[in-house]
Design a protein around this motif. Structure first.
Motif, PDB file in Angstrom:
ATOM      1  N   SER A 167      -3.574   5.890   8.289  1.00 10.27           N
ATOM      2  CA  SER A 167      -2.835   7.119   8.589  1.00 10.27           C
ATOM      3  C   SER A 167      -3.877   8.203   8.791  1.00 10.27           C
ATOM      4  CB  SER A 167      -1.879   7.473   7.442  1.00 10.27           C
ATOM      5  OG  SER A 167      -2.586   7.636   6.226  1.00 10.27           O
ATOM      6  N   ILE A 168      -3.556   9.164   9.646  1.00  7.32           N
ATOM      7  CA  ILE A 168      -4.535  10.202  10.001  1.00  7.32           C
ATOM      8  C   ILE A 168      -3.890  11.565   9.789  1.00  7.32           C
ATOM      9  CG2 ILE A 168      -5.916  11.159  11.876  1.00  7.32           C
ATOM     10  CD1 ILE A 168      -6.156   8.307  12.981  1.00  7.32           C
ATOM     11  N   HIS A 169      -4.596  12.440   9.061  1.00  5.14           N
ATOM     12  CA  HIS A 169      -4.016  13.718   8.663  1.00  5.14           C
ATOM     13  C   HIS A 169      -4.849  14.938   9.052  1.00  5.14           C
ATOM     14  CE1 HIS A 169      -0.982  11.476   6.470  1.00  5.14           C
ATOM     15  NE2 HIS A 169      -1.971  10.683   6.086  1.00  5.14           N
ATOM     16  N   SER A 170      -5.920  14.741   9.834  1.00  6.80           N
ATOM     17  CA  SER A 170      -6.742  15.878  10.279  1.00  6.80           C
ATOM     18  C   SER A 170      -7.605  15.451  11.455  1.00  6.80           C
ATOM     19  CB  SER A 170      -7.654  16.362   9.137  1.00  6.80           C
ATOM     20  OG  SER A 170      -8.644  15.385   8.861  1.00  6.80           O
ATOM     21  N   SER A 171      -8.163  16.441  12.157  1.00  2.01           N
ATOM     22  CA  SER A 171      -9.048  16.102  13.277  1.00  2.01           C
ATOM     23  C   SER A 171     -10.318  15.439  12.758  1.00  2.01           C
ATOM     24  CB  SER A 171      -9.364  17.334  14.125  1.00  2.01           C
ATOM     25  OG  SER A 171     -10.203  18.216  13.450  1.00  2.01           O
ATOM     26  N   ARG A 172     -10.791  15.829  11.590  1.00  2.62           N
ATOM     27  CA  ARG A 172     -11.979  15.195  11.000  1.00  2.62           C
ATOM     28  C   ARG A 172     -11.713  13.713  10.748  1.00  2.62           C
ATOM     29  NH1 ARG A 172     -14.026  14.903   5.256  1.00  2.62           N
ATOM     30  NH2 ARG A 172     -16.237  14.436   5.473  1.00  2.62           N
ATOM     31  N   GLU A 173     -10.569  13.417  10.161  1.00  2.00           N
ATOM     32  CA  GLU A 173     -10.214  12.030   9.887  1.00  2.00           C
ATOM     33  C   GLU A 173     -10.011  11.260  11.195  1.00  2.00           C
ATOM     34  OE1 GLU A 173      -7.343   9.664   6.746  1.00  2.00           O
ATOM     35  OE2 GLU A 173      -6.623  11.569   7.549  1.00  2.00           O
ATOM     36  N   ASN A 174      -9.399  11.898  12.182  1.00  2.00           N
ATOM     37  CA  ASN A 174      -9.197  11.259  13.481  1.00  2.00           C
ATOM     38  C   ASN A 174     -10.536  10.881  14.113  1.00  2.00           C
ATOM     39  OD1 ASN A 174      -7.070  10.650  15.645  1.00  2.00           O
ATOM     40  ND2 ASN A 174      -8.582  11.828  16.794  1.00  2.00           N
ATOM     41  N   ASN A 175     -11.498  11.807  14.077  1.00  2.00           N
ATOM     42  CA  ASN A 175     -12.818  11.530  14.651  1.00  2.00           C
ATOM     43  C   ASN A 175     -13.516  10.395  13.915  1.00  2.00           C
ATOM     44  OD1 ASN A 175     -12.505  13.540  16.556  1.00  2.00           O
ATOM     45  ND2 ASN A 175     -13.550  15.084  15.331  1.00  2.00           N
ATOM     46  N   LEU A 176     -13.406  10.380  12.593  1.00  2.00           N
ATOM     47  CA  LEU A 176     -14.013   9.315  11.809  1.00  2.00           C
ATOM     48  C   LEU A 176     -13.421   7.961  12.193  1.00  2.00           C
ATOM     49  CD1 LEU A 176     -15.523   8.175   9.152  1.00  2.00           C
ATOM     50  CD2 LEU A 176     -13.208   8.273   8.234  1.00  2.00           C
ATOM     51  N   VAL A 177     -12.103   7.870  12.211  1.00  2.00           N
ATOM     52  CA  VAL A 177     -11.438   6.598  12.496  1.00  2.00           C
ATOM     53  C   VAL A 177     -11.736   6.156  13.926  1.00  2.00           C
ATOM     54  CG1 VAL A 177      -9.196   5.427  12.651  1.00  2.00           C
ATOM     55  CG2 VAL A 177      -9.665   6.977  10.744  1.00  2.00           C
ATOM     56  N   PHE A 178     -11.692   7.085  14.878  1.00  2.00           N
ATOM     57  CA  PHE A 178     -11.999   6.711  16.254  1.00  2.00           C
ATOM     58  C   PHE A 178     -13.441   6.212  16.375  1.00  2.00           C
ATOM     59  CE2 PHE A 178     -13.691   7.478  20.478  1.00  2.00           C
ATOM     60  CZ  PHE A 178     -12.877   6.611  21.185  1.00  2.00           C
TER      61      PHE A 178
END
Length: 169
Positions: free
Chosen positions: A75-86
């Motif tokens: 699950s993704i809850h921020s742009s920081r987390e999105n960038n990490l997961v991507f």
């Protein structure tokens, strides 16, 4: 009423998995500290790991759950987390950076939920998405067409995926 419906939905998905996914890894971790999860990226109380699969959305989520540690598709809850997961997806599959994350469409709506039950409080859709093309796209993945952006896709499409685990410290 909504909670009961979600519980029924999750139970039916679990029962379906027993027939659709076939054998899944039996490995379970007793502890979820950084030593218990190899090749993970740790942020806060979560560890993330990319797997090449390829698996369908539901089989990928079950794979994450079977690894223990409260695992689910990310699950993704921020742009920081999105960038990490991507970035994990891009490192794991540089020539085709796409992979499942834990978002799925609530039945017969255009609302999305996370497979781990956390609040849907962030999204990063590609332009004109989600579109539910041919009324058959209910699961969320990183699309290779728009770097780090999301697309809805048929849940049965096999591809890589990112698991998110809770660690003990």
């Amino acid at each position: 009423m909504k909670a009961a419906f979600l519980l029924c939905l999750l139970c039916s998905l679990t029962l379906t998995l027993a027939f659709v996914c076939g054998p899944l890894p039996k490995e379970k971790f007793e502890t979820c500290d950084s030593k218990g999860l190899s090749n993970c990226t740790k942020i806060g109380c979560s560890c993330y790991q990319y797997f090449q699969g390829p698996l369908s959305f539901y089989c990928a989520n079950e794979f994450c759950r079977n690894r223990g540690c409260g695992g689910h598709l990310a699950s993704i809850h921020s742009s920081r987390e999105n960038n990490l997961v991507f970035n994990l997806v891009r490192q794991g599959s540089p020539s085709n950076p796409r992979g499942w994350i834990g978002g799925l469409r609530f039945p017969k709506t255009n609302l999305f939920i996370w497979s781990d039950g956390t609040k849907w409080d962030y999204n990063y859709w590609a332009a004109h998405q989600p579109d539910n093309w041919q009324s058959s796209e209910d699961c969320v993945h990183f699309t290779e067409c728009n770097v780090s952006r999301w697309n809805d896709l048929s849940c049965s499409t096999p591809q890589g995926f990112v698991c998110k685990f809770h660690h003990g410290g």
